[in-house]
Design a protein around this motif. Structure first.
Motif, PDB file in Angstrom:
ATOM      1  N   LEU A  83       1.878   8.472   1.069  1.00  0.00           N
ATOM      2  CA  LEU A  83       1.750   8.472   2.528  1.00  0.00           C
ATOM      3  C   LEU A  83       1.000   7.234   3.009  1.00  0.00           C
ATOM      4  O   LEU A  83       1.388   6.608   4.001  1.00  0.00           O
ATOM      5  N   LEU A  84      -0.085   6.879   2.310  1.00  0.00           N
ATOM      6  CA  LEU A  84      -0.844   5.692   2.696  1.00  0.00           C
ATOM      7  C   LEU A  84      -0.028   4.420   2.479  1.00  0.00           C
ATOM      8  O   LEU A  84      -0.066   3.505   3.309  1.00  0.00           O
ATOM      9  N   PHE A  85       0.690   4.366   1.380  1.00  0.00           N
ATOM     10  CA  PHE A  85       1.512   3.190   1.098  1.00  0.00           C
ATOM     11  C   PHE A  85       2.559   2.995   2.194  1.00  0.00           C
ATOM     12  O   PHE A  85       2.712   1.890   2.728  1.00  0.00           O
ATOM     13  N   ILE A  86       3.258   4.063   2.539  1.00  0.00           N
ATOM     14  CA  ILE A  86       4.322   3.969   3.537  1.00  0.00           C
ATOM     15  C   ILE A  86       3.751   3.650   4.921  1.00  0.00           C
ATOM     16  O   ILE A  86       4.289   2.809   5.648  1.00  0.00           O
ATOM     17  N   SER A  87       2.653   4.308   5.285  1.00  0.00           N
ATOM     18  CA  SER A  87       2.078   4.085   6.614  1.00  0.00           C
ATOM     19  C   SER A  87       1.535   2.669   6.767  1.00  0.00           C
ATOM     20  O   SER A  87       1.729   2.031   7.809  1.00  0.00           O
ATOM     21  N   CYS A  88       0.879   2.151   5.732  1.00  0.00           N
ATOM     22  CA  CYS A  88       0.371   0.772   5.787  1.00  0.00           C
ATOM     23  C   CYS A  88       1.526  -0.225   5.817  1.00  0.00           C
ATOM     24  O   CYS A  88       1.460  -1.252   6.505  1.00  0.00           O
ATOM     25  N   LEU A  89       2.591   0.094   5.075  1.00  0.00           N
ATOM     26  CA  LEU A  89       3.770  -0.768   5.058  1.00  0.00           C
ATOM     27  C   LEU A  89       4.398  -0.838   6.453  1.00  0.00           C
ATOM     28  O   LEU A  89       4.753  -1.923   6.936  1.00  0.00           O
TER      29      LEU A  89
END
Length: 207
Positions: A83-89
């Protein structure tokens, strides 16, 4: 002797601050809007005006409010890291893509600079605070306060950096149109978005 878990917690909080600082970019919107609108009026849309910029702020904050509960509902199924990876991306891609969409039209800018950036902030902000605070359950208030300072530091640092890149000579707007019209300065607007977007991407992935 400091416990290993305490050191890990301190590192987690520090990395949380590092990942939260780029999200402070949202508060630099007022600094960037005059440059974005002036660029679009000069190159893309002769009808561009500061009044339409309110849609950027509304879209950004509305999307934040939608993405936060949706992300929380997925937490148990997906986990923190994806979730953090996708949201930061999504957050950083929104900034980088705006360097292109300002040459397309205002609707495209709303999608990248408001909806994408807003979604990335809303989806990651609460998760980062929760992760950092989980290391020190007896001091949650202190940890959240420290992380909030990291978020605020992003705005404090990014605002003058944006101005330094786009308008280092502190050129004034045209007194009649109230727009920036210096071509050399306007050409630096996309460059600023690329630089800021690239730096923020690096900081968040380190965090």
């Amino acid at each position: 002797m400091v416990k290993k878990s305490t050191l890990q917690g301190i590192l987690a909080v520090a990395m949380g601050c590092l990942a939260l600082a780029p999200l402070g970019h949202v508060t630099t919107l007022a600094n960037m809007v005059p440059y974005l609108v002036s660029y679009m009026k000069h190159y893309t849309d002769k009808n561009a005006a500061y009044s339409i910029a309110i849609w950027l702020s509304c879209g950004l904050h509305a999307t934040q409010g939608i993405s936060t509960p949706l992300t929380t509902s997925l937490l148990g199924r997906v986990g923190y890291r994806p979730l953090l990876f996708i949201s930061c991306l999504i957050h950083n891609a929104g900034i980088l893509l705006t360097a292109y969409t300002i040459n397309v039209g205002f609707g495209a800018v709303i999608f990248t600079y408001a909806i994408m950036v807003g979604w990335g902030i809303g989806a990651s902000y609460g998760l980062l605070l929760s992760l950092a605070a989980s290391w020190f359950p007896k001091h949650r208030g202190l940890i959240v306060g420290i992380c909030a300072c990291g978020f605020g530091a992003g705005a404090i640092i990014l605002t003058p950096v944006q101005t330094l890149i786009v308008n280092p000579d502190n050129l004034a707007v045209n007194n009649v149109t109230q727009m920036f019209e210096d071509e050399a300065m306007l050409q630096r607007v996309p460059k600023c978005l690329y630089i800021i977007g690239g730096v923020l991407t690096g900081l968040q992935f380190i965090g």
